[in-house]
Design an enzyme around this catalytic site. Structure first.
Site, mmCIF file in Angstrom:
data_model
loop_
_atom_site.group_PDB
_atom_site.id
_atom_site.type_symbol
_atom_site.label_atom_id
_atom_site.label_comp_id
_atom_site.label_asym_id
_atom_site.label_seq_id
_atom_site.Cartn_x
_atom_site.Cartn_y
_atom_site.Cartn_z
ATOM 1 N N ASP A 25 63.793 82.529 39.017
ATOM 2 C CA ASP A 25 64.699 83.568 39.541
ATOM 3 C C ASP A 25 64.602 83.623 41.070
ATOM 4 O O ASP A 25 65.348 84.349 41.728
ATOM 5 C CB ASP A 25 64.465 84.937 38.887
ATOM 6 C CG ASP A 25 63.050 85.454 39.058
ATOM 7 O OD1 ASP A 25 62.207 84.739 39.642
ATOM 8 O OD2 ASP A 25 62.784 86.584 38.598
ATOM 9 N N SER A 26 63.697 82.792 41.635
ATOM 10 C CA SER A 26 63.685 82.600 43.092
ATOM 11 C C SER A 26 65.012 82.003 43.554
ATOM 12 O O SER A 26 65.269 81.932 44.756
ATOM 13 C CB SER A 26 62.513 81.711 43.513
ATOM 14 O OG SER A 26 62.486 80.520 42.757
ATOM 15 N N ASP A 64 63.764 81.229 34.009
ATOM 16 C CA ASP A 64 63.220 82.585 34.158
ATOM 17 C C ASP A 64 64.095 83.637 33.494
ATOM 18 O O ASP A 64 65.317 83.654 33.690
ATOM 19 C CB ASP A 64 63.128 82.940 35.652
ATOM 20 C CG ASP A 64 61.710 82.824 36.177
ATOM 21 O OD1 ASP A 64 60.765 82.865 35.376
ATOM 22 O OD2 ASP A 64 61.568 82.680 37.405
ATOM 23 N N LYS A 93 60.557 81.814 30.801
ATOM 24 C CA LYS A 93 59.357 82.391 31.425
ATOM 25 C C LYS A 93 59.574 83.888 31.607
ATOM 26 O O LYS A 93 60.670 84.317 32.008
ATOM 27 C CB LYS A 93 59.063 81.717 32.780
ATOM 28 C CG LYS A 93 57.853 82.332 33.497
ATOM 29 C CD LYS A 93 57.310 81.447 34.608
ATOM 30 C CE LYS A 93 58.112 81.451 35.882
ATOM 31 N NZ LYS A 93 58.291 82.774 36.503
ATOM 32 N N GLU A 95 57.836 87.507 33.208
ATOM 33 C CA GLU A 95 56.836 88.095 34.114
ATOM 34 C C GLU A 95 56.172 89.306 33.465
ATOM 35 O O GLU A 95 56.860 90.202 32.967
ATOM 36 C CB GLU A 95 57.497 88.523 35.428
ATOM 37 C CG GLU A 95 57.935 87.347 36.268
ATOM 38 C CD GLU A 95 58.362 87.748 37.672
ATOM 39 O OE1 GLU A 95 58.135 88.893 38.093
ATOM 40 O OE2 GLU A 95 58.942 86.876 38.356
ATOM 41 N N GLU A 162 50.210 83.607 39.859
ATOM 42 C CA GLU A 162 50.734 83.559 41.237
ATOM 43 C C GLU A 162 49.878 84.404 42.177
ATOM 44 O O GLU A 162 49.621 85.595 41.914
ATOM 45 C CB GLU A 162 52.192 84.055 41.229
ATOM 46 C CG GLU A 162 52.837 84.013 42.607
ATOM 47 C CD GLU A 162 54.357 84.033 42.558
ATOM 48 O OE1 GLU A 162 54.945 83.952 41.465
ATOM 49 O OE2 GLU A 162 54.969 84.116 43.641
HETATM 50 O O1 KIV Z 1 60.960 82.127 40.443
HETATM 51 C C1 KIV Z 1 60.096 81.301 40.739
HETATM 52 O O2 KIV Z 1 60.334 80.383 41.542
HETATM 53 C C2 KIV Z 1 58.785 81.410 40.125
HETATM 54 C C3 KIV Z 1 57.716 80.466 40.529
HETATM 55 C C4 KIV Z 1 57.503 80.258 41.926
HETATM 56 C C5 KIV Z 1 56.486 80.577 39.742
HETATM 57 O O3 KIV Z 1 58.602 82.233 39.289
#
Ligand code: KIV
Length: 245
Positions: A25-26, A64, A93, A95, A162
């Site tokens: 989600d980055s 994510d 993934k 969180e 992280e």
């Molecule tokens: O969203 C992301 O890029 C991440 C990673 C950097 C672990 O969750």
């Protein structure tokens, strides 16, 4: 493991030794210029996942679950995860552990592999009061160990850790049997993940845990300036680069 958000980079990553790719989600930061990952939506994540999947059919792809998508009940959670899987992800993934383990078990039992994510989970930006190293005190480290065990028991196949001290990462990985993938968690993790644009030097973001393997920004800027200079001096295009009747 590295992140990826678009088809062009996915084709490049597909031809490398990277084992596993994360549509993080980055992408809200890197691709959309947002300050945090919080504005990411399932629609955004599914679009990026579809594009990445087309470019790297040979890699294990994790996508994510964005902010709050796991907190709106089981039905919403599985629909959201389903959108990422049908867009081409092999796993999702999630969180945080508290309040998520029931959904994680349900997803896993429904055929959706889940990767956990602990430590400086960016979706908790407001709760943490910014991007701060987590798991520093003994109590905080113990909580991460408890959370990691809970994620493993819920069925996660791996956990991202992280921005936690190496000692905490050691305690966490020693307490679980599944792989720990670190980002700013030191060398004790079983694997590492970085944001693609950070490791290729396309962003000005340079925290302690990032190693830049390329001056991507410098290379792109000099290529664009060379192109501008050639256009201005008339060196581009040549006859070979033009059509004739
Ligand atoms: O969203 C992301 O890029 C991440 C990673 C950097 C672990 O969750």
């Amino acid at each position: 493991m590295a992140t990826c958000y678009d088809y062009t980079f996915a084709c490049l990553v597909n031809d490398t030794d990277i084992d596993c790719v994360l549509v993080g989600d980055s992408c809200a930061n890197v691709m959309h210029g947002e300050e945090t990952t919080i504005p990411a939506t399932i629609r955004m994540m599914a679009e990026h996942t579809r594009a990445v999947h087309r470019g790297l059919p040979g890699k294990f792809l994790v996508a994510d679950m964005p902010f709050l998508s796991t907190r709106l009940g089981r039905k919403h959670g599985i629909q959201a995860a389903g959108k990422l899987i049908t867009a081409g992800a092999d796993a999702v993934k999630i969180e945080g552990a508290d309040g998520n383990t029931e959904l994680i078990s349900y997803l896993v039992q429904s055929g959706i592999p889940v990767m956990g994510h602990l430590g400086l989970t960016p979706q908790f930006y407001h709760a943490f009061g910014g991007y701060k190293i987590q798991g520093k005190s003994d109590a905080a480290a113990e909580k991460l160990v408890t959370d990691a065990r809970a994620l493993q028991n819920a069925g996660c196949f791996a956990i991202v850790a992280e921005c936690i001290p190496s000692e905490t990462a050691q305690a966490v990985t020693g307490a679980i049997d599944i792989p720990l993938i670190g980002i700013g968690a030191g060398a004790v993790a079983d694997g590492q993940v970085l944001v693609l644009h950070d490791l290729l030097g396309f962003t000005s973001f340079k925290p302690k845990f990032v190693r830049q393997y390329l001056d991507g920004a410098g290379l792109v800027k000099s290529a664009l300036n060379a192109y501008c200079a050639d256009v201005r001096t008339g060196a581009f295009p040549t006859e070979k680069e033009s059509f004739t009747k």
